[in-house]
Design a protein around this motif. Structure first.
Motif, short mmCIF file in Angstrom:
data_model
loop_
_atom_site.label_atom_id
_atom_site.label_comp_id
_atom_site.label_asym_id
_atom_site.label_seq_id
_atom_site.Cartn_x
_atom_site.Cartn_y
_atom_site.Cartn_z
N GLN A 1 0.83 -1.21 0.00
CA GLN A 1 0.00 0.00 0.00
C GLN A 1 0.86 1.26 0.00
O GLN A 1 0.58 2.22 -0.73
CB GLN A 1 -0.93 0.01 1.22
CG GLN A 1 -1.87 1.21 1.25
CD GLN A 1 -2.79 1.21 2.46
OE1 GLN A 1 -2.50 0.56 3.46
NE2 GLN A 1 -3.89 1.92 2.37
N GLU A 2 1.93 1.26 0.80
CA GLU A 2 2.82 2.42 0.85
C GLU A 2 3.49 2.65 -0.50
O GLU A 2 3.61 3.80 -0.96
CB GLU A 2 3.89 2.21 1.92
CG GLU A 2 3.35 2.29 3.34
CD GLU A 2 4.38 1.89 4.38
OE1 GLU A 2 4.27 2.36 5.53
OE2 GLU A 2 5.29 1.10 4.05
N ILE A 3 3.91 1.58 -1.13
CA ILE A 3 4.55 1.69 -2.45
C ILE A 3 3.57 2.25 -3.47
O ILE A 3 3.88 3.16 -4.23
CB ILE A 3 5.06 0.31 -2.92
CG1 ILE A 3 6.15 -0.21 -1.97
CG2 ILE A 3 5.60 0.39 -4.34
CD1 ILE A 3 6.48 -1.68 -2.17
N THR A 4 2.35 1.70 -3.47
CA THR A 4 1.33 2.11 -4.44
C THR A 4 0.96 3.58 -4.28
O THR A 4 0.91 4.33 -5.26
CB THR A 4 0.07 1.24 -4.28
OG1 THR A 4 0.42 -0.13 -4.49
CG2 THR A 4 -0.99 1.65 -5.30
N ILE A 5 0.73 4.01 -3.05
CA ILE A 5 0.35 5.40 -2.79
C ILE A 5 1.47 6.35 -3.22
O ILE A 5 1.22 7.38 -3.86
CB ILE A 5 0.01 5.60 -1.30
CG1 ILE A 5 -1.28 4.87 -0.95
CG2 ILE A 5 -0.12 7.09 -0.97
CD1 ILE A 5 -1.61 4.87 0.53
N THR A 6 2.70 6.00 -2.88
CA THR A 6 3.84 6.86 -3.21
C THR A 6 4.04 6.97 -4.71
O THR A 6 4.25 8.07 -5.25
CB THR A 6 5.13 6.31 -2.56
OG1 THR A 6 4.94 6.21 -1.15
CG2 THR A 6 6.31 7.23 -2.84
N ILE A 7 3.95 5.85 -5.41
CA ILE A 7 4.15 5.88 -6.87
C ILE A 7 2.99 6.58 -7.56
O ILE A 7 3.21 7.35 -8.51
CB ILE A 7 4.33 4.44 -7.41
CG1 ILE A 7 5.63 3.85 -6.88
CG2 ILE A 7 4.33 4.45 -8.94
CD1 ILE A 7 5.89 2.44 -7.32
N ASP A 8 1.76 6.34 -7.12
CA ASP A 8 0.61 7.04 -7.70
C ASP A 8 0.78 8.55 -7.59
O ASP A 8 0.50 9.30 -8.54
CB ASP A 8 -0.68 6.62 -6.99
CG ASP A 8 -1.23 5.30 -7.51
OD1 ASP A 8 -0.88 4.92 -8.64
OD2 ASP A 8 -2.01 4.66 -6.79
N SER A 9 1.25 9.01 -6.44
CA SER A 9 1.47 10.44 -6.22
C SER A 9 2.56 10.96 -7.15
O SER A 9 2.43 12.05 -7.73
CB SER A 9 1.85 10.68 -4.76
OG SER A 9 2.15 12.05 -4.54
N HIS A 10 3.62 10.18 -7.30
CA HIS A 10 4.73 10.60 -8.16
C HIS A 10 4.29 10.66 -9.62
O HIS A 10 4.64 11.59 -10.36
CB HIS A 10 5.91 9.65 -7.99
CG HIS A 10 7.13 10.06 -8.74
ND1 HIS A 10 7.68 11.33 -8.65
CD2 HIS A 10 7.92 9.38 -9.61
CE1 HIS A 10 8.75 11.41 -9.41
NE2 HIS A 10 8.91 10.24 -10.01
N VAL A 11 3.52 9.67 -10.05
CA VAL A 11 3.02 9.65 -11.43
C VAL A 11 2.12 10.86 -11.68
O VAL A 11 2.17 11.48 -12.75
CB VAL A 11 2.25 8.34 -11.72
CG1 VAL A 11 1.47 8.44 -13.03
CG2 VAL A 11 3.22 7.17 -11.78
#
Length: 209
Positions: free
Chosen positions: A118-128
């Protein structure tokens, strides 16, 4: 070594020591056996300086020695402060753009090993999302320049647009294959825990010869 390389060495040391207590020579051999110096800004010779710095900062601590007096190796383990720092560095790396072919983000397993899916997904979604906004800004700039654009500006626009789009595509690919990547990270983690890389043979370990 540049700051990116020094940062990556510290990240790798903390990741390694989060899995097991060991000495700098094993981490150095792990870097060499994986040929990291050939494609990344990391340098195995910087391990001992980095470990000394991490110890001074209280992120790792000396817990013993192995070997004879002249060839004894210092054994270190990660501290709680070090584990916190490792997670902090991992988030920081995920939020960074892919700068070049030796980007730290290509060494993905120590970055995501201590983060949840979940942490990875949220961080990458924000970066994208940030990258997509950047793409819009670049396009708006180009539209305003229409009719007044030199050839070099056209080439620059094309390069900027392709660079940002490639970064978006890379991060989306990571999300699409996240389960597979996490599984690979788990396998690498298990190998590091089991294998003493300071005694490993390059050919036997990484080639079927």
């Amino acid at each position: 070594m540049d700051k990116g390389g020094a940062h990556l060495v510290q990240l790798l040391i903390l990741y390694y020591l989060s899995l097991k207590s060991t000495h700098g020579y094993e981490i150095q051999k792990f870097i060499q056996l994986n040929h990291m110096e050939e494609w990344n800004s990391i340098q195995s010779g910087s391990i001992y300086y980095a470990m000394s710095k991490l110890e001074t900062e209280g992120l790792i601590k000396l817990v013993g020695k192995v070997g004879g007096n002249e060839k004894s190796k210092k054994i270190y383990e990660i501290t709680e402060a070090g584990r916190y720092k490792l997670s902090e560095m991992a988030f920081h790396e995920l939020e960074k753009p892919l700068s070049n072919i030796s980007s730290e983000k290509f060494l993905i397993y120590p970055i995501i090993a201590n983060l949840t899916k979940q942490e990875i997904t949220i961080t990458i979604d924000s970066h994208v999302s940030d990258l997509q906004n950047k793409l819009v800004q670049i396009s708006e700039w180009y539209e305003k320049k229409q009719g007044k654009v030199t050839n070099i500006e056209k080439a620059s626009f094309k390069l900027m647009r392709e660079t940002v789009q490639n970064q978006i595509d890379w991060h989306r690919s990571l999300l699409d294959s996240l389960d597979e990547t996490i599984s690979a990270v788990s396998e690498i983690t298990a190998i590091i825990k089991m294998v003493d890389f300071s005694a490993a043979d390059d050919c036997k370990m990484f080639h079927n010869e």
